[in-house]
Write a protein that holds these residues in place. Structure first.
Motif, PDB file in Angstrom:
ATOM      1  N   MET A  40       0.841  -1.173   0.000  1.00  0.00           N
ATOM      2  CA  MET A  40       0.000   0.000   0.000  1.00  0.00           C
ATOM      3  C   MET A  40       0.889   1.240   0.000  1.00  0.00           C
ATOM      4  SD  MET A  40      -2.643   1.370   2.924  1.00  0.00           S
ATOM      5  CE  MET A  40      -3.733  -0.017   2.757  1.00  0.00           C
ATOM      6  N   ASP A  41       0.586   2.163  -0.900  1.00  0.00           N
ATOM      7  CA  ASP A  41       1.317   3.417  -0.980  1.00  0.00           C
ATOM      8  C   ASP A  41       0.678   4.405  -0.010  1.00  0.00           C
ATOM      9  OD1 ASP A  41       2.742   5.659  -1.606  1.00  0.00           O
ATOM     10  OD2 ASP A  41       2.101   5.745  -3.703  1.00  0.00           O
TER      11      ASP A  41
ATOM     12  N   SER B 272       1.290   7.400   0.591  1.00  0.00           N
ATOM     13  CA  SER B 272       1.095   8.757   0.080  1.00  0.00           C
ATOM     14  C   SER B 272      -0.281   8.925  -0.562  1.00  0.00           C
ATOM     15  CB  SER B 272       2.196   9.116  -0.912  1.00  0.00           C
ATOM     16  OG  SER B 272       2.090   8.303  -2.075  1.00  0.00           O
ATOM     17  N   GLU B 273      -0.929   7.837  -0.909  1.00  0.00           N
ATOM     18  CA  GLU B 273      -2.264   7.903  -1.511  1.00  0.00           C
ATOM     19  C   GLU B 273      -3.370   8.005  -0.472  1.00  0.00           C
ATOM     20  OE1 GLU B 273      -2.755   4.660  -4.218  1.00  0.00           O
ATOM     21  OE2 GLU B 273      -0.919   5.152  -5.310  1.00  0.00           O
ATOM     22  N   LEU B 274      -3.024   7.776   0.792  1.00  0.00           N
ATOM     23  CA  LEU B 274      -4.028   7.824   1.857  1.00  0.00           C
ATOM     24  C   LEU B 274      -4.307   9.267   2.266  1.00  0.00           C
ATOM     25  CD1 LEU B 274      -2.770   4.925   4.139  1.00  0.00           C
ATOM     26  CD2 LEU B 274      -4.799   4.925   2.675  1.00  0.00           C
ATOM     27  N   PRO B 275      -5.531   9.536   2.688  1.00  0.00           N
ATOM     28  CA  PRO B 275      -5.811  10.892   3.176  1.00  0.00           C
ATOM     29  C   PRO B 275      -5.062  11.156   4.476  1.00  0.00           C
ATOM     30  CG  PRO B 275      -7.696   9.456   3.572  1.00  0.00           C
ATOM     31  CD  PRO B 275      -6.694   8.675   2.761  1.00  0.00           C
ATOM     32  N   GLU B 276      -4.769  12.416   4.724  1.00  0.00           N
ATOM     33  CA  GLU B 276      -4.118  12.801   5.967  1.00  0.00           C
ATOM     34  C   GLU B 276      -5.068  12.494   7.125  1.00  0.00           C
ATOM     35  OE1 GLU B 276      -2.636  16.909   8.019  1.00  0.00           O
ATOM     36  OE2 GLU B 276      -2.255  16.648   5.869  1.00  0.00           O
TER      37      GLU B 276
ATOM     38  N   HIS C 224       0.747   6.534   9.249  1.00  0.00           N
ATOM     39  CA  HIS C 224      -0.713   6.386   9.357  1.00  0.00           C
ATOM     40  C   HIS C 224      -1.133   5.465  10.495  1.00  0.00           C
ATOM     41  CE1 HIS C 224      -1.909   8.717   5.782  1.00  0.00           C
ATOM     42  NE2 HIS C 224      -0.653   8.484   5.466  1.00  0.00           N
TER      43      HIS C 224
END
Length: 107
Positions: A1-2, A4-8, A45
């Motif tokens: 899982m990247d 950086s693609e997840l929301p803050e 995260h």
């Protein structure tokens, strides 16, 4: 899982999720009851939560950490959560929000 693609991770969303978890003996959510002592979000995260219970003998001691972990993991952007149950400082009614004290008639 990247990652950086997840929301803050938004701390207010975590608080909102924690306000959905209620103490079964007191009709108040655990956040406003003052059971959450600390929330730490990390760049990977992950969220660390330090919480307590109203008493060490609380019958929810075995299940509350799992409920809190699930609530935190339900927040967008959270990949992992760890809940630590702590007893210092001991919980007192002073930890409750003013709204809760008013609703319960505690001053």
């Amino acid at each position: 899982m990247d990652l950086s693609e997840l929301p803050e991770i938004e701390e207010d969303k975590i608080v909102e999720a924690l306000r959905q978890v209620y103490d079964p003996e007191i009709p108040v959510n655990i956040y406003d009851l003052g059971l959450i002592y600390n929330l730490d979000t990390h760049p990977n995260h992950k969220v660390d939560v330090k919480m307590t219970l109203t008493t060490p003998g609380c019958p929810e001691a075995a299940t509350f950490p799992g409920k809190v972990e699930a609530a935190v993991k339900s927040v967008p952007g959270v990949v992992d959560a760890e809940v630590e149950l702590v007893w210092d400082p001991p919980w007192t009614k002073d930890h409750m929000s003013e709204d809760v004290k008013l609703a319960l008639g505690i001053w």
